[in-house]
Design a protein around this motif. Structure first.
Motif, PDB file in Angstrom:
ATOM      1  N   ASP B  38       0.862  -1.183   0.000  1.00  0.00           N
ATOM      2  CA  ASP B  38       0.000   0.000   0.000  1.00  0.00           C
ATOM      3  C   ASP B  38       0.898   1.232   0.000  1.00  0.00           C
ATOM      4  N   THR B  39       0.776   2.081  -1.025  1.00  0.00           N
ATOM      5  CA  THR B  39       1.601   3.302  -1.030  1.00  0.00           C
ATOM      6  C   THR B  39       0.753   4.554  -0.803  1.00  0.00           C
ATOM      7  N   ASP B  40      -0.514   4.333  -0.449  1.00  0.00           N
ATOM      8  CA  ASP B  40      -1.389   5.477  -0.205  1.00  0.00           C
ATOM      9  C   ASP B  40      -1.200   5.954   1.240  1.00  0.00           C
ATOM     10  N   THR B  41       0.003   6.442   1.510  1.00  0.00           N
ATOM     11  CA  THR B  41       0.369   6.834   2.875  1.00  0.00           C
ATOM     12  C   THR B  41      -0.527   7.976   3.366  1.00  0.00           C
ATOM     13  N   GLY B  42      -1.042   7.815   4.561  1.00  0.00           N
ATOM     14  CA  GLY B  42      -1.922   8.837   5.129  1.00  0.00           C
ATOM     15  C   GLY B  42      -3.394   8.545   4.882  1.00  0.00           C
ATOM     16  N   LEU B  43      -3.686   7.765   3.847  1.00  0.00           N
ATOM     17  CA  LEU B  43      -5.081   7.414   3.546  1.00  0.00           C
ATOM     18  C   LEU B  43      -5.179   5.920   3.246  1.00  0.00           C
ATOM     19  N   ARG B  44      -4.572   5.139   4.125  1.00  0.00           N
ATOM     20  CA  ARG B  44      -4.490   3.717   3.798  1.00  0.00           C
ATOM     21  C   ARG B  44      -5.844   3.035   3.977  1.00  0.00           C
ATOM     22  N   ASN B  45      -6.156   2.136   3.070  1.00  0.00           N
ATOM     23  CA  ASN B  45      -7.422   1.410   3.098  1.00  0.00           C
ATOM     24  C   ASN B  45      -7.265  -0.070   2.812  1.00  0.00           C
ATOM     25  N   LEU B  46      -6.165  -0.412   2.199  1.00  0.00           N
ATOM     26  CA  LEU B  46      -6.006  -1.786   1.722  1.00  0.00           C
ATOM     27  C   LEU B  46      -6.122  -2.789   2.869  1.00  0.00           C
ATOM     28  N   ASP B  47      -5.619  -2.404   4.045  1.00  0.00           N
ATOM     29  CA  ASP B  47      -5.702  -3.304   5.200  1.00  0.00           C
ATOM     30  C   ASP B  47      -7.150  -3.556   5.613  1.00  0.00           C
ATOM     31  N   VAL B  91      -0.200   7.942   9.758  1.00  0.00           N
ATOM     32  CA  VAL B  91       0.116   9.238  10.364  1.00  0.00           C
ATOM     33  C   VAL B  91       1.061  10.093   9.514  1.00  0.00           C
ATOM     34  N   LYS B  92       1.894   9.444   8.703  1.00  0.00           N
ATOM     35  CA  LYS B  92       2.814  10.211   7.856  1.00  0.00           C
ATOM     36  C   LYS B  92       2.090  10.646   6.584  1.00  0.00           C
ATOM     37  N   ASP B  93       2.804  11.351   5.683  1.00  0.00           N
ATOM     38  CA  ASP B  93       2.212  11.662   4.382  1.00  0.00           C
ATOM     39  C   ASP B  93       3.095  11.126   3.256  1.00  0.00           C
ATOM     40  N   LYS B  94       2.704  11.439   2.039  1.00  0.00           N
ATOM     41  CA  LYS B  94       3.334  10.770   0.893  1.00  0.00           C
ATOM     42  C   LYS B  94       4.790  11.143   0.671  1.00  0.00           C
ATOM     43  N   SER B  95       5.245  12.247   1.289  1.00  0.00           N
ATOM     44  CA  SER B  95       6.643  12.620   1.093  1.00  0.00           C
ATOM     45  C   SER B  95       7.585  11.739   1.923  1.00  0.00           C
ATOM     46  N   ALA B 122      -4.365   8.231  -5.440  1.00  0.00           N
ATOM     47  CA  ALA B 122      -4.951   9.030  -6.515  1.00  0.00           C
ATOM     48  C   ALA B 122      -4.048  10.230  -6.782  1.00  0.00           C
ATOM     49  N   GLY B 123      -4.216  10.819  -7.958  1.00  0.00           N
ATOM     50  CA  GLY B 123      -3.433  12.004  -8.285  1.00  0.00           C
ATOM     51  C   GLY B 123      -2.227  11.683  -9.135  1.00  0.00           C
ATOM     52  N   ILE B 124      -1.501  12.734  -9.523  1.00  0.00           N
ATOM     53  CA  ILE B 124      -0.307  12.540 -10.360  1.00  0.00           C
ATOM     54  C   ILE B 124       0.915  13.162  -9.700  1.00  0.00           C
ATOM     55  N   GLU B 125       0.825  13.375  -8.404  1.00  0.00           N
ATOM     56  CA  GLU B 125       1.935  14.023  -7.727  1.00  0.00           C
ATOM     57  C   GLU B 125       2.937  12.995  -7.227  1.00  0.00           C
ATOM     58  N   GLN B 126       3.679  13.381  -6.217  1.00  0.00           N
ATOM     59  CA  GLN B 126       4.808  12.562  -5.791  1.00  0.00           C
ATOM     60  C   GLN B 126       4.418  11.122  -5.449  1.00  0.00           C
ATOM     61  N   GLY B 127       3.277  10.953  -4.772  1.00  0.00           N
ATOM     62  CA  GLY B 127       2.850   9.613  -4.393  1.00  0.00           C
ATOM     63  C   GLY B 127       2.717   8.704  -5.606  1.00  0.00           C
ATOM     64  N   PHE B 128       2.177   9.245  -6.677  1.00  0.00           N
ATOM     65  CA  PHE B 128       2.032   8.485  -7.923  1.00  0.00           C
ATOM     66  C   PHE B 128       3.395   8.149  -8.508  1.00  0.00           C
ATOM     67  N   GLN B 129       4.270   9.167  -8.558  1.00  0.00           N
ATOM     68  CA  GLN B 129       5.605   8.961  -9.126  1.00  0.00           C
ATOM     69  C   GLN B 129       6.362   7.884  -8.347  1.00  0.00           C
ATOM     70  N   THR B 130       6.207   7.887  -7.031  1.00  0.00           N
ATOM     71  CA  THR B 130       6.855   6.874  -6.204  1.00  0.00           C
ATOM     72  C   THR B 130       6.293   5.495  -6.510  1.00  0.00           C
ATOM     73  N   ALA B 131       4.959   5.418  -6.564  1.00  0.00           N
ATOM     74  CA  ALA B 131       4.311   4.116  -6.721  1.00  0.00           C
ATOM     75  C   ALA B 131       4.677   3.447  -8.042  1.00  0.00           C
ATOM     76  N   ILE B 132       4.828   4.241  -9.116  1.00  0.00           N
ATOM     77  CA  ILE B 132       5.072   3.607 -10.409  1.00  0.00           C
ATOM     78  C   ILE B 132       6.558   3.318 -10.654  1.00  0.00           C
ATOM     79  N   ALA B 133       7.417   3.861  -9.796  1.00  0.00           N
ATOM     80  CA  ALA B 133       8.857   3.796 -10.081  1.00  0.00           C
ATOM     81  C   ALA B 133       9.363   2.380 -10.321  1.00  0.00           C
ATOM     82  N   ALA B 134       8.862   1.420  -9.537  1.00  0.00           N
ATOM     83  CA  ALA B 134       9.428   0.081  -9.610  1.00  0.00           C
ATOM     84  C   ALA B 134       8.651  -0.856 -10.527  1.00  0.00           C
ATOM     85  N   ALA B 135       7.546  -0.379 -11.109  1.00  0.00           N
ATOM     86  CA  ALA B 135       6.616  -1.302 -11.757  1.00  0.00           C
ATOM     87  C   ALA B 135       7.090  -1.809 -13.116  1.00  0.00           C
ATOM     88  N   ASP B 136       6.825  -3.096 -13.380  1.00  0.00           N
ATOM     89  CA  ASP B 136       7.027  -3.667 -14.712  1.00  0.00           C
ATOM     90  C   ASP B 136       5.756  -3.474 -15.534  1.00  0.00           C
TER      91      ASP B 136
END
Lengths: 247, 262
Positions: B38-47, B91-95, B122-136
């Motif tokens: 889950d990379t939706d830091t601060g708004l986690r729901n997957l759990d 408790v933290k945020d996406k940065s 959601a969005g195209i900001e840093q959280g998105f850039q982080t999440a896609i960085a490792a993806a095949d």
């Protein structure tokens, strides 16, 4: 080595035309005609064919250009070698250019700066050489779909082999040709060229701007329909007119 | 051969997290070792969707900042024992996470797991850039609705810019009746605009909501139509040729009800 005189190499930015050492123009033309006939399905319209400047004379290049245009292939004389094309002995003297290579068109999509703007300072002498050649060289070709948020901004004309999606923008000093569906914002003749036009297979943009005129799509979505034929928007009698065309 | 798949959409609320939970569960039920990140830091729901909230000890931030090895932060699923969750912090945020850290973590996870599914914010900001960085592979989730399609288009452009070429599409929450009556975008409209490979069409299904509240992904429910669609997608991810579901036309009884104005 085979006894081919003309060889066509695929590269990232299009096809590269290479000639054998010491081949005559007549022989080259004959073989190209044969190749075009044999691969009529392969050379789809809008394919870009690059040839090295200096490998043939200007007149001969002009003839080849016409020959390719007849089959819908865009013929472009490049001043430097396309990256990826391998060396092949050509006896005729060739201008080995130390100038910056022509940027691939796709890079222009990301960069805000226009392609010609970058090329211009590097090769001022060549720009004045021939206006007919320049038009071919200065066209920006985008070989992919332009998606929302992407922008092409250039002083020259633009050819898009793909769709232009809503939210995408093309701002061109010349005309815009879209081989696909146009749903974005297009501005042809952005620097005042009233003769610029926009052509697309399906022309359903949010806005069309030509020179200093603006036309927008109807507010009622029912009126927007996907046309079956390619259409062309141009300025006639001081307003933007859209008419179906053949191509 | 392990695969890192990011599930993204641009717009919020189209079902990224639901899709992640269901695909993860589905792949695990087919015997694969799966970890959901889950990379939706601060708004986690997957759990919550997996019903694992009360088992979390450490989170993604603890791992990327080197406080604990990742194995300590993994939460094993209650029923499916080869499914793991790597939750993030509430408790933290996406940065708090950067792309390099996530790439490094995925390299480690690759050694242990067959599939690493990343739930993107959601969005195209840093959280998105982080999440896609490792993806095949990127799976873009959208809905048959103009703003969701528009955002998906933007996201596909952004993915292309990050040199992610392997992009798949899932269209979620389709209402067959509304498509039939022309009130909703149909698949042709969506394919026309997005023109990428579609691997799933998921119908709108009430059971998705009940399953979310219960913490059991609907893919485990035999009667759920959405669950069936997700099972099909899992098959396609595993390389099987599964035909697309045909949505039942409005049935005889419901039409009868219309006639009598019920």
């Amino acid at each position: 080595m085979s006894d081919e005189i003309v060889r066509i190499k695929g590269t990232k930015s299009g096809l590269q035309l290479l000639f054998a050492a010491g081949a005559t123009y007549a022989a080259i033309e004959k073989e190209i005609r044969a190749k075009l006939r044999a691969g009529s399905g392969f050379f789809c319209r809008g394919t870009v064919m690059h040839a090295m400047e200096g490998s043939l004379s200007k007149d001969e290049m002009e003839k080849l250009k016409r020959l390719f245009h007849e089959s819908g292939v865009i013929f472009s004389v490049t001043r430097s070698r396309i990256p990826g094309a391998t060396e092949w002995p050509v006896e005729r003297p060739r201008r080995k250019s130390a100038r910056a290579q022509k940027r691939p068109a796709e890079a222009a999509v990301q960069a805000e700066a226009a392609v010609p703007a970058e090329n211009a300072p590097a090769e001022p002498a060549a720009v004045q050489a021939s206006s007919a050649d320049d038009e071919a060289v200065q066209m920006v070709v985008v070989n992919k779909t332009l998606r929302g948020g992407q922008e092409v901004r250039t002083k020259s004309s633009v050819l898009v082999c793909g769709n232009v999606n809503p939210g995408a923008q093309i701002i061109a000093g010349g005309s815009i040709d879209i081989r696909g569906t146009c749903r974005g914002l297009v501005h042809a003749g952005a620097f005042g060229n009233q003769k610029a036009f926009v052509v697309a297979d399906h022309l359903i943009p949010t806005q069309i701007r030509i020179a200093d005129l603006i036309a927008r799509s109807p507010d009622d979505p029912q009126q927007i329909e996907k046309t079956a034929r390619p259409e062309r928007a141009s300025i006639k009698d001081g307003q933007i007119v859209i008419e179906p065309i053949e191509r | 051969m392990s695969e890192v798949i990011v599930i993204t959409s641009g717009k919020g609320g189209v079902g990224k997290t639901t899709t992640t939970a269901n695909l993860g569960m589905g792949l695990a039920m087919r015997g694969k070792n799966v970890v959901l990140v889950d990379t939706d830091t601060g708004l986690r729901n997957l759990d919550l969707l997996l019903g694992l909230e009360n088992r979390i000890m450490y989170d993604l931030i603890d791992v990327t900042q080197g406080r604990v090895p990742y194995k300590k932060a993994l939460v094993r699923h209650k029923k499916v024992e080869n499914l793991f969750l790597l939750p993030t912090s509430q408790v933290k945020d996406k940065s708090a996470v950067n792309p390099e850290e996530l790439v490094k973590l995925c390299e480690e996870l690759r050694k242990e797991f067959d599939y690493i599914l990343i739930d993107c914010p959601a969005g195209i900001e840093q959280g998105f850039q982080t999440a896609i960085a490792a993806a095949d592979v990127a799976i873009v989730v959208t809905m048959p609705e103009i703003s969701a399609v528009r955002d998906a288009d933007k996201i596909i452009g952004e993915l292309g810019r990050a040199d992610k070429e392997n992009i798949k599409l899932i269209v979620n929450r389709i209402r067959p009746q509304m498509v039939e009556s022309g009130d909703m975008l149909d698949m042709d409209d969506i394919n026309d605009i997005l023109s990428i490979d579609c691997i799933g069409q998921v119908p709108d299904d009430k059971m998705v909501i009940t399953s979310t509240n219960r913490g059991e992904p609907c893919i485990t429910m035999d009667k759920s139509t959405a669950g069936q669609a997700y099972r099909n997608i899992v098959g396609r991810l595993l390389g099987e040729k599964v035909p697309f579901m045909t949505f039942p036309k409005e049935g005889f009884f419901s039409r009868l009800k219309h006639v009598f104005g019920m």
